[in-house]
Design an enzyme around this catalytic site. Structure first.
Site, PDB file in Angstrom:
ATOM      1  N   LYS A  32       0.859  -1.192   0.000  1.00  0.00           N
ATOM      2  CA  LYS A  32       0.000   0.000   0.000  1.00  0.00           C
ATOM      3  C   LYS A  32       0.890   1.236   0.000  1.00  0.00           C
ATOM      4  O   LYS A  32       1.549   1.547   0.989  1.00  0.00           O
ATOM      5  CB  LYS A  32      -0.896   0.056   1.248  1.00  0.00           C
ATOM      6  N   GLY A  39       6.919   5.506   8.173  1.00  0.00           N
ATOM      7  CA  GLY A  39       5.989   6.626   8.259  1.00  0.00           C
ATOM      8  C   GLY A  39       6.088   7.285   9.610  1.00  0.00           C
ATOM      9  O   GLY A  39       7.144   7.257  10.258  1.00  0.00           O
ATOM     10  N   SER A  40       4.990   7.875  10.046  1.00  0.00           N
ATOM     11  CA  SER A  40       5.005   8.650  11.282  1.00  0.00           C
ATOM     12  C   SER A  40       5.002   7.755  12.519  1.00  0.00           C
ATOM     13  O   SER A  40       4.567   6.600  12.469  1.00  0.00           O
ATOM     14  CB  SER A  40       3.785   9.565  11.318  1.00  0.00           C
ATOM     15  N   ASN A  41       5.443   8.310  13.638  1.00  0.00           N
ATOM     16  CA  ASN A  41       5.432   7.559  14.892  1.00  0.00           C
ATOM     17  C   ASN A  41       4.026   7.208  15.339  1.00  0.00           C
ATOM     18  O   ASN A  41       3.784   6.132  15.874  1.00  0.00           O
ATOM     19  CB  ASN A  41       6.106   8.379  15.989  1.00  0.00           C
ATOM     20  N   VAL A  69       1.309   6.582  13.568  1.00  0.00           N
ATOM     21  CA  VAL A  69       0.764   5.418  12.866  1.00  0.00           C
ATOM     22  C   VAL A  69       1.570   4.163  13.201  1.00  0.00           C
ATOM     23  O   VAL A  69       1.013   3.091  13.449  1.00  0.00           O
ATOM     24  CB  VAL A  69       0.712   5.672  11.337  1.00  0.00           C
ATOM     25  N   GLY A  70       2.906   4.310  13.246  1.00  0.00           N
ATOM     26  CA  GLY A  70       3.761   3.161  13.561  1.00  0.00           C
ATOM     27  C   GLY A  70       3.415   2.545  14.913  1.00  0.00           C
ATOM     28  O   GLY A  70       3.339   1.322  15.057  1.00  0.00           O
ATOM     29  N   GLU A  82      10.058   1.917  10.590  1.00  0.00           N
ATOM     30  CA  GLU A  82      10.999   3.035  10.473  1.00  0.00           C
ATOM     31  C   GLU A  82      10.181   4.311  10.590  1.00  0.00           C
ATOM     32  O   GLU A  82       9.292   4.557   9.764  1.00  0.00           O
ATOM     33  CB  GLU A  82      11.705   3.006   9.115  1.00  0.00           C
ATOM     34  N   CYS A  85      13.198  11.880   6.275  1.00  0.00           N
ATOM     35  CA  CYS A  85      13.241  11.397   7.658  1.00  0.00           C
ATOM     36  C   CYS A  85      14.591  11.725   8.271  1.00  0.00           C
ATOM     37  O   CYS A  85      14.710  11.859   9.477  1.00  0.00           O
ATOM     38  CB  CYS A  85      12.963   9.917   7.705  1.00  0.00           C
ATOM     39  N   GLU A  97       9.268  16.472  15.597  1.00  0.00           N
ATOM     40  CA  GLU A  97       9.572  16.431  14.165  1.00  0.00           C
ATOM     41  C   GLU A  97       8.641  17.413  13.441  1.00  0.00           C
ATOM     42  O   GLU A  97       7.425  17.296  13.519  1.00  0.00           O
ATOM     43  CB  GLU A  97       9.346  15.010  13.637  1.00  0.00           C
TER      44      GLU A  97
END
Ligand code: NAP
Ligand code: MG
Length: 493
Positions: free
Chosen positions: A173, A226-228, A230-231, A248, A282, A383
């Protein structure tokens, strides 16, 4: 106008919502294409296809799998310019960086194709006589890949190529903002002769498609960048399901400039690290930690350098800073600039959304430098993901390392110094997955591990041989040719 479809089991298909969303050019607000939107039904089809295809793929000798990866490399090379143009149109980074990103995918394809003739395991002496022991890598099965918009082909290449050479099938995706580059990459896999079902592209939102991938019992691992936010959510749910994840996430990377540094070199590194890709890497440089004795000199050089950065459409070869991805990003960056000012940081340059010079239809934020920033300010900790850099003054190397390590992230760090002793101390003490000496925070090469410590990741690495650890499991095999029962830990003591 073109429409972007899903690619499932070797066919280009519309997603089951029947809906399409526009793909925008961040440089001018124009619609470039429309991308199909999918649901869990499409994920189901893709996973089913992947699972079937993987049953055969795992039995194909790895050097034969690698032959297809070599073809992927050749095709990427042939189409480098076209893909770079598409990438820049939908993502915004300047064309030179777009080309560099496609080159990263080419390098990765050659490198992972080479792994087809390695995929090394170990042979290890057994503790018993007439017994042989070895460890081999086996594929994990179906790999779910979820990628961000800022490196639409490089990150997908870091993940899909090692997964495929190791014998897995992939369901991918891409980010909603960058489906055109994703389509180009999948077309190349198709043309290279990758058997159907081994790469499946499912377009749609993170909340629908991404979530369905995390939930699907036949996806064995989720590889996410991606972002923290969502991770963390993915990891939480995957934990309950005992699904593997490789994550990551964000960074808050710093360049340290010591009193003995080559300041001109440092300035080049800072401008490139902070404002390249409009600060949306990043590994972007978002902090500069400078020795107090050279703070003023560095600031003066940065201010004169920043005025030479031409902004505009990344397709224009003379442009150095392109747009940010969308309006929300522009507003978020502007909000952070307000937060910085309110906290008492001094704005040295930039600090505004560009609304003139014909740039008002795109998403342009002026390259921004704050100084007199302290490590506890939000702009020094969070960030921002835009062209904003904060200067923090320190008294010595120890303090610089402390400030560098004080954030929740640990992706990349850099130090400029002419003192070899200080350089080695920094290499030892900077708590990030990547460290640069006398170079900025960006510029990773694909044959080294890529990833970060602390809040940036969960211990895995993209690229390099380390990537194979994500997409394979170790199988330990013992072969007893003694013809009798031999009991480990018992019969040899
Ligand atoms: P993001 O919002 O987290 O999105 C990343 C991907 O996750 C997108 O494909 C997104 O889909 C999907 N997603 C969103 N919600 C989801 C959910 N609930 N379940 C499953 N998937 C979901 O990140 P971004 O804004 O695209 O990218 C910027 C971030 O990526 C920054 O934090 C940056 O530091 C990080 N990044 C890290 C690295 C690294 O290697 N450490 C490299 C590049 C970027 P949609 O597009 O549909 O929202
Ligand atoms: Mg997002």
């Amino acid at each position: 106008m073109s429409t972007i479809l899903n690619y499932i089991n070797g066919e280009w298909l519309e997603g089951s919502t029947g809906k399409f969303v526009p793909v925008m050019n961040p440089a001018n607000g124009k619609v470039l294409a429309h991308v199909t939107q999918s649901t869990e039904k499409d994920v189901q089809l893709a996973v089913q296809a992947a699972k079937e295809a993987q049953k055969l793929w795992r039995l194909v000798p790895a050097p034969e799998r690698a032959d297809i990866l070599y073809k992927v490399a050749y095709l990427l090379k042939e189409r480098k310019e076209d893909i770079a143009q598409i990438l820049t149109s939908e993502m915004g980074k300047v064309i030179d960086e777009g080309r560099g990103e496609v080159q990263e995918a080419i390098d990765m394809a050659y490198y992972m194709a080479g792994e087809g003739r390695r995929l090394f395991g170990d042979t290890i002496p057994s503790e018993l006589r007439n017994k042989f022991a070895m460890s081999v890598r086996v594929p994990v099965g179906v790999v779910g890949i979820i990628t961000p918009w800022n490196f639409p082909i490089a990150i997908a290449s870091w993940k899909s190529l090692p997964a495929l050479v190791a014998g897995n099938a992939v369901v991918w995706k891409p980010a909603t903002e960058t489906p055109m580059t994703a389509q180009e990459f999948v077309k190349i896999y198709e043309e290279a002769g990758l058997p159907k079902g081994l790469i499946n592209l499912v377009n749609g939102s993170g909340s629908k498609v991404g979530n369905a991938m995390v939930e699907h019992p036949d996806i064995d691992i989720i590889s996410f960048t991606g972002s923290n936010e969502v991770g963390k959510a993915i990891n939480g749910r995957a934990g309950e399901l005992l699904k593997r994840t490789s994550l990551e996430m964000g960074g808050k990377n710093a360049i340290t400039v010591l009193e003995d540094a080559d300041l001109d070199l440092a300035v080049e590194g800072i401008l490139w690290g902070a404002f390249g890709t409009a600060g949306q890497r990043c590994t972007a440089t978002s902090r500069v930690i400078v020795h107090q004795d050279v703070k003023k000199a560095l600031e003066d050089k940065l201010i004169s350098g920043i005025h030479e950065l031409k902004m505009g459409d990344g397709l224009d070869e003379t442009v150095k800073v392109g747009p940010v991805i969308n309006r929300e990003a522009l507003e978020r960056i502007d909000e952070y600039v307000k937060i910085g000012k309110e906290a008492g940081a001094i704005l040295l340059a930039g600090g505004k959304i560009i609304t003139e010079n014909g740039l008002e239809s795109g998403n342009y934020y002026a390259p921004t430098i704050f100084t007199n920033v302290t490590p506890d300010m939000r702009i020094a900790k969070e960030e921002i993901f835009g062209p904003v850099v904060s200067i923090i003054s320190v008294e010595n190397l120890d303090e610089a390392v402390k400030v560098n390590n004080s954030v929740e992230f640990g992706l990349s760090s850099a130090i400029y110094t002419a003192d070899v002793n200080k350089a080695f101390k920094a290499m030892r003490d900077l708590d990030t997955g990547i460290v640069y000496i006398n170079a900025g925070t960006t510029g990773a090469e694909i044959h080294l591990p890529f990833g970060g410590t602390k809040g940036t990741g969960n211990g895995h690495r993209d690229s390099g041989v380390a990537a194979l650890d994500v997409y394979t499991e170790w199988k330990s095999i013992y072969v007893d040719y003694s013809g009798k029962l031999q009991r480990a830990q018992i019969d040899n003591n």
